[in-house]
Design a protein around this motif. Structure first.
Motif, PDB file in Angstrom:
ATOM      1  N   ALA A 150      -5.266  22.232  -0.339  1.00 55.67           N
ATOM      2  CA  ALA A 150      -4.144  21.302  -0.431  1.00 55.67           C
ATOM      3  C   ALA A 150      -3.230  21.409   0.782  1.00 55.67           C
ATOM      4  CB  ALA A 150      -3.349  21.565  -1.715  1.00 55.67           C
ATOM      5  N   VAL A 151      -2.960  22.625   1.240  1.00 57.62           N
ATOM      6  CA  VAL A 151      -2.068  22.788   2.388  1.00 57.62           C
ATOM      7  C   VAL A 151      -2.757  22.366   3.678  1.00 57.62           C
ATOM      8  CG1 VAL A 151      -0.832  24.492   3.785  1.00 57.62           C
ATOM      9  CG2 VAL A 151      -0.629  24.529   1.307  1.00 57.62           C
ATOM     10  N   ASP A 152      -4.019  22.770   3.864  1.00 63.36           N
ATOM     11  CA  ASP A 152      -4.745  22.387   5.077  1.00 63.36           C
ATOM     12  C   ASP A 152      -4.840  20.867   5.192  1.00 63.36           C
ATOM     13  OD1 ASP A 152      -7.305  21.618   6.584  1.00 63.36           O
ATOM     14  OD2 ASP A 152      -7.156  23.743   7.083  1.00 63.36           O
ATOM     15  N   LEU A 153      -5.278  20.234   4.107  1.00 61.57           N
ATOM     16  CA  LEU A 153      -5.427  18.781   4.140  1.00 61.57           C
ATOM     17  C   LEU A 153      -4.075  18.081   4.165  1.00 61.57           C
ATOM     18  CD1 LEU A 153      -7.213  16.287   4.000  1.00 61.57           C
ATOM     19  CD2 LEU A 153      -7.304  16.551   1.511  1.00 61.57           C
ATOM     20  N   GLY A 154      -3.090  18.630   3.450  1.00 66.69           N
ATOM     21  CA  GLY A 154      -1.800  17.965   3.344  1.00 66.69           C
ATOM     22  C   GLY A 154      -1.094  17.813   4.684  1.00 66.69           C
ATOM     23  N   TRP A 155      -1.013  18.892   5.466  1.00 65.94           N
ATOM     24  CA  TRP A 155      -0.280  18.764   6.725  1.00 65.94           C
ATOM     25  C   TRP A 155      -1.020  17.867   7.708  1.00 65.94           C
ATOM     26  CZ3 TRP A 155      -1.545  20.050  11.749  1.00 65.94           C
ATOM     27  CH2 TRP A 155      -2.561  20.991  11.982  1.00 65.94           C
ATOM     28  N   LYS A 156      -2.343  17.844   7.608  1.00 69.89           N
ATOM     29  CA  LYS A 156      -3.117  16.996   8.529  1.00 69.89           C
ATOM     30  C   LYS A 156      -2.994  15.517   8.166  1.00 69.89           C
ATOM     31  CE  LYS A 156      -6.264  20.742   9.684  1.00 69.89           C
ATOM     32  NZ  LYS A 156      -7.572  21.373   9.470  1.00 69.89           N
ATOM     33  N   LEU A 157      -3.045  15.191   6.865  1.00 68.97           N
ATOM     34  CA  LEU A 157      -2.828  13.796   6.463  1.00 68.97           C
ATOM     35  C   LEU A 157      -1.410  13.344   6.828  1.00 68.97           C
ATOM     36  CD1 LEU A 157      -4.510  13.502   2.943  1.00 68.97           C
ATOM     37  CD2 LEU A 157      -5.248  12.421   5.076  1.00 68.97           C
ATOM     38  N   ALA A 158      -0.428  14.214   6.593  1.00 69.06           N
ATOM     39  CA  ALA A 158       0.952  13.861   6.937  1.00 69.06           C
ATOM     40  C   ALA A 158       1.083  13.606   8.427  1.00 69.06           C
ATOM     41  CB  ALA A 158       1.900  14.974   6.492  1.00 69.06           C
ATOM     42  N   ALA A 159       0.406  14.408   9.238  1.00 72.75           N
ATOM     43  CA  ALA A 159       0.459  14.223  10.694  1.00 72.75           C
ATOM     44  C   ALA A 159      -0.174  12.904  11.100  1.00 72.75           C
ATOM     45  CB  ALA A 159      -0.249  15.388  11.383  1.00 72.75           C
ATOM     46  N   GLN A 160      -1.324  12.566  10.508  1.00 78.99           N
ATOM     47  CA  GLN A 160      -1.988  11.308  10.852  1.00 78.99           C
ATOM     48  C   GLN A 160      -1.138  10.121  10.436  1.00 78.99           C
ATOM     49  OE1 GLN A 160      -3.498   8.780   8.864  1.00 78.99           O
ATOM     50  NE2 GLN A 160      -4.413   7.735  10.632  1.00 78.99           N
ATOM     51  N   LEU A 161      -0.544  10.188   9.269  1.00 76.57           N
ATOM     52  CA  LEU A 161       0.283   9.076   8.791  1.00 76.57           C
ATOM     53  C   LEU A 161       1.576   8.941   9.602  1.00 76.57           C
ATOM     54  CD1 LEU A 161      -0.300   9.714   5.006  1.00 76.57           C
ATOM     55  CD2 LEU A 161      -0.937   7.605   6.220  1.00 76.57           C
ATOM     56  N   ALA A 162       2.076  10.062  10.130  1.00 78.00           N
ATOM     57  CA  ALA A 162       3.287  10.019  10.952  1.00 78.00           C
ATOM     58  C   ALA A 162       3.009   9.557  12.376  1.00 78.00           C
ATOM     59  CB  ALA A 162       3.946  11.395  10.982  1.00 78.00           C
TER      60      ALA A 162
ATOM     61  N   PRO B 232       0.820  -1.217   0.000  1.00 73.62           N
ATOM     62  CA  PRO B 232       0.000   0.000   0.000  1.00 73.62           C
ATOM     63  C   PRO B 232       0.853   1.266   0.000  1.00 73.62           C
ATOM     64  CG  PRO B 232      -0.770  -1.565   1.659  1.00 73.62           C
ATOM     65  CD  PRO B 232       0.539  -2.078   1.164  1.00 73.62           C
ATOM     66  N   ILE B 233       0.342   2.259  -0.675  1.00 76.64           N
ATOM     67  CA  ILE B 233       0.944   3.584  -0.605  1.00 76.64           C
ATOM     68  C   ILE B 233       0.177   4.387   0.446  1.00 76.64           C
ATOM     69  CG2 ILE B 233       1.759   3.595  -2.983  1.00 76.64           C
ATOM     70  CD1 ILE B 233      -0.696   5.348  -3.656  1.00 76.64           C
ATOM     71  N   ASP B 234       0.725   5.522   0.806  1.00 75.72           N
ATOM     72  CA  ASP B 234       0.064   6.341   1.824  1.00 75.72           C
ATOM     73  C   ASP B 234      -1.148   7.072   1.252  1.00 75.72           C
ATOM     74  OD1 ASP B 234       1.843   5.683   3.882  1.00 75.72           O
ATOM     75  OD2 ASP B 234       3.282   7.183   3.207  1.00 75.72           O
ATOM     76  N   VAL B 235      -0.975   7.779   0.135  1.00 74.31           N
ATOM     77  CA  VAL B 235      -2.061   8.604  -0.408  1.00 74.31           C
ATOM     78  C   VAL B 235      -2.089   8.469  -1.930  1.00 74.31           C
ATOM     79  CG1 VAL B 235      -3.058  10.922  -0.571  1.00 74.31           C
ATOM     80  CG2 VAL B 235      -1.757  10.287   1.476  1.00 74.31           C
ATOM     81  N   LEU B 236      -3.279   8.184  -2.463  1.00 72.30           N
ATOM     82  CA  LEU B 236      -3.527   8.261  -3.899  1.00 72.30           C
ATOM     83  C   LEU B 236      -4.271   9.563  -4.155  1.00 72.30           C
ATOM     84  CD1 LEU B 236      -3.669   7.010  -6.791  1.00 72.30           C
ATOM     85  CD2 LEU B 236      -5.920   6.135  -6.125  1.00 72.30           C
ATOM     86  N   ILE B 237      -3.709  10.407  -5.015  1.00 71.52           N
ATOM     87  CA  ILE B 237      -4.332  11.680  -5.370  1.00 71.52           C
ATOM     88  C   ILE B 237      -4.810  11.575  -6.807  1.00 71.52           C
ATOM     89  CG2 ILE B 237      -4.014  14.168  -5.589  1.00 71.52           C
ATOM     90  CD1 ILE B 237      -1.560  13.834  -3.703  1.00 71.52           C
ATOM     91  N   CYS B 238      -6.078  11.850  -7.043  1.00 68.99           N
ATOM     92  CA  CYS B 238      -6.635  11.846  -8.389  1.00 68.99           C
ATOM     93  C   CYS B 238      -6.822  13.285  -8.842  1.00 68.99           C
ATOM     94  CB  CYS B 238      -7.977  11.113  -8.408  1.00 68.99           C
ATOM     95  SG  CYS B 238      -7.847   9.369  -8.026  1.00 68.99           S
TER      96      CYS B 238
ATOM     97  N   ALA C   8       0.331  16.941  -3.526  1.00 67.58           N
ATOM     98  CA  ALA C   8       1.422  15.975  -3.641  1.00 67.58           C
ATOM     99  C   ALA C   8       2.740  16.579  -3.162  1.00 67.58           C
ATOM    100  CB  ALA C   8       1.542  15.503  -5.091  1.00 67.58           C
ATOM    101  N   ILE C   9       2.985  17.850  -3.462  1.00 63.97           N
ATOM    102  CA  ILE C   9       4.208  18.502  -2.984  1.00 63.97           C
ATOM    103  C   ILE C   9       4.186  18.625  -1.469  1.00 63.97           C
ATOM    104  CG2 ILE C   9       5.456  20.698  -2.965  1.00 63.97           C
ATOM    105  CD1 ILE C   9       4.610  21.008  -5.926  1.00 63.97           C
ATOM    106  N   GLU C  10       3.061  19.067  -0.928  1.00 69.96           N
ATOM    107  CA  GLU C  10       2.945  19.214   0.532  1.00 69.96           C
ATOM    108  C   GLU C  10       3.208  17.886   1.230  1.00 69.96           C
ATOM    109  OE1 GLU C  10       2.287  21.304   4.091  1.00 69.96           O
ATOM    110  OE2 GLU C  10       2.539  22.060   2.053  1.00 69.96           O
ATOM    111  N   LEU C  11       2.649  16.806   0.694  1.00 71.34           N
ATOM    112  CA  LEU C  11       2.853  15.485   1.298  1.00 71.34           C
ATOM    113  C   LEU C  11       4.263  14.980   1.042  1.00 71.34           C
ATOM    114  CD1 LEU C  11      -0.585  13.900   0.331  1.00 71.34           C
ATOM    115  CD2 LEU C  11       0.170  14.461   2.645  1.00 71.34           C
ATOM    116  N   GLY C  12       4.757  15.159  -0.173  1.00 73.70           N
ATOM    117  CA  GLY C  12       6.093  14.685  -0.498  1.00 73.70           C
ATOM    118  C   GLY C  12       7.164  15.343   0.346  1.00 73.70           C
TER     119      GLY C  12
END
Length: 548
Positions: free
Chosen positions: A319-331, A4-10, A20-24
């Motif tokens: 993208a920034v609001d969601l990106g940092w929150k997804l990164a935090a949850q995955l971390a 599995p990957i962490d996030v699929l972005i369509c 994708a940049i925010e998460l990467g």
């Protein structure tokens, strides 16, 4: 099927690329899929507003976007209203949407006139430098199924070959006709009727020199035959034109483009049609932004007319609001409640912007046409003066929208700790920096010429305006939770005066999450950090009392 990957972005437009940049940059493994293999000539968005330029600065690409912007440096961002391009001027708004840098600007980056396709090119190049992110163009999502904490997605490439990928999260940034939204079963709520428009891109050699209105980014054309908006894309020969609010029953595909252009310009013009794009202006919002482990961003979640230039810019904020929150949850230091706060924070902002854009769309060139407007006599002079007064009265807010761009508040956010101070006024056409929880942290230029923003890092920042204390208790509480925290000493008097409070906790998206006096009897760091990462409920007690 691979691991599995962490996030699929369509969706590989600006919103998907930005996410994708925010998460990467946070080390999150992503797959970004985009059905297009080429970039559209239609500019779609034509403005990176102040907030977007701040975000591009955060990703290290603001200077490159400015360098590649087709309009040359110093090109005036005036908006001109006229009967025709070669007709009578009615009104003018200089420095529309804050693209000229002023010494007292409350932001580090002014807005930039730049077509969406330039931003996409720059973001794709930035993405290519991030090994955690893979971009697949010519790929479409055709199915998905959530199970066991994962979402299995079926993909199809241009040749019809299918593959499966499992992801911990899926984000639909795939536009107003979002496949992700449809597959997730999320309905879009219509907030008003859809109105047909026609977008054109033209090559018209010599057109810029053939009129007397001077250089501008928008020319609003006000006449009965061709009410429209047009402007230069490259400062030379390439122009865009939008025929606005077409009459009921008019088929955009059947419009005589040559006649339309001639009537808007006010005479014959040599031109070549480069792109033609019928589109509908509408106001819609998703009934929810999440279904299980599937989330929506950008036009997949909210759609509104382009007047005011909010579309792409709002999506990059998503993208920034969601990106940092997804990164935090995955971390592991952020919770599911932190991810859920994305909708709680962004949807009220979107509703406000939809209302603003709809109000702007309520006064178009079509609505400003009056009898006698083009007559060269006293009747025409009076008509033009009256219409000019109405334009100044009814359209100024659209081009003086700094409060909409920077003044968005995170009211009632579950991951912001409020305080007892009264909320300041909330006008759309002005902005007063405010170090208050739920507000954008004020920008400050430091004595050495740097922006304080640039010292805050990618995680949380604890701004400290008090002398002496190293804030070891905050650092220890953050380390115990795995939460990235940088203690930033505010170094000079001007910055301390702007920030005022002893301590301010600033989130990765540069919003204030909490503030306090900074004395020994202040808030317990662990209590504060648990609220802002979604591990405890927000309350006013958390802002003043240590944990028991």
């Amino acid at each position: 099927m691979s691991a599995p990957i962490d996030v699929l972005i369509c969706g590989g437009g600006p919103v998907g690329l930005g996410l994708a940049i925010e998460l990467g940059l946070a080390g999150v493994r992503c797959l970004l899929v985009e059905r297009r293999t080429t970039t559209s000539l239609q500019p779609r968005a034509k403005l990176a507003n102040i907030r977007t330029m701040e975000l591009l600065r955060r990703w290290g690409v603001a200077d490159e976007v400015r360098r590649r912007a087709p309009l040359p440096p110093g090109y005036p961002s005036d908006v001109v209203f006229a009967t025709r391009l070669r007709g009578h001027e009615l009104a003018r708004f200089p420095n529309a949407l804050s693209t000229a840098r002023q010494p007292a600007d409350p932001f580090p980056e002014p807005a930039q006139q730049v077509p969406q396709y330039v931003i996409e090119d720059v973001l794709r190049e930035r993405l290519a430098a991030l090994p955690e992110v893979e971009l697949r163009r010519g790929t479409t999502l055709i199915g998905m199924r959530e199970h066991d904490g994962l979402v299995t997605c079926e993909l199809e490439d241009e040749q019809g070959a299918r593959s499966s990928v499992a992801a911990r999260w899926v984000v639909g940034a795939d536009g107003a006709r979002s496949s992700v939204r449809r597959l997730a079963g999320i309905e879009m709520r219509q907030l008003g009727p859809a109105t047909p428009n026609l977008g054109l891109v033209l090559r018209a050699p010599g057109l810029a020199a053939s009129h007397l209105l001077g250089r501008a980014v928008h020319y609003w054309i006000i006449n009965e035959q061709a009410p429209a908006i047009m402007g230069p894309l490259d400062g030379r020969d390439v122009w865009w034109l939008q025929a606005t609010a077409l009459a009921e029953g008019v088929d955009p595909a059947a419009i005589d483009v040559g006649r339309l252009v001639e009537q808007a310009v006010g005479g014959p013009v040599e031109h070549e049609l480069l792109a033609r794009d019928p589109w509908a202006a509408a106001c819609r919002i998703a009934e929810r932004y999440r279904a299980g482990r599937v989330l929506l961003a950008g036009d997949a979640a909210h759609v509104h007319p382009p007047m005011g230039g909010y579309g792409m810019n709002m999506g990059l904020g998503d993208a920034v609001d969601l990106g940092w929150k997804l990164a935090a949850q995955l971390a592991g230091w952020g919770t599911d409640a932190l991810v859920a706060s994305y909708e709680a924070e962004r949807q009220p902002i979107h509703r406000r912007v939809i209302d603003e854009a709809a109000a702007n769309y309520g006064v178009l060139s079509n609505d400003l046409v009056v009898d006698g407007l083009e007559r060269d006599d006293a009747t025409g002079t009076a008509a033009r003066a009256a219409v000019g007064e109405r334009i100044v009265r009814d359209k100024a807010r659209e081009f003086r929208s700094i409060g909409i761009q920077l003044g968005a508040r995170l009211r009632d956010s579950p991951v912001v700790i409020p305080d007892e101070t009264p909320e300041p006024a909330d006008p759309g056409d002005s902005y007063e920096p405010c170090l208050r929880p739920g507000h954008r942290a004020p920008h400050v230029w430091l004595d050495d010429g740097d922006a304080l923003y640039d010292r805050l890092g990618r995680g949380f920042a604890l701004l400290d305006t008090t002398p002496g204390d190293d804030r070891a208790d905050w650092s220890a509480a953050a380390a115990a939770r795995g939460l990235p925290l940088r203690v930033v000493r505010v170094p000079d008097a001007a910055a301390r005066e702007r920030y005022g409070a002893g301590l301010a906790l600033v989130r990765p998206d540069r919003y204030v999450a909490w503030r306090g006096s900074g004395d020994a009897a202040g808030a317990d760091p662990g209590t504060v950090l648990d609220v802002v990462r979604g591990a405890a409920h927000s309350s006013r007690r958390a802002s003043t009392e240590p944990a028991r």
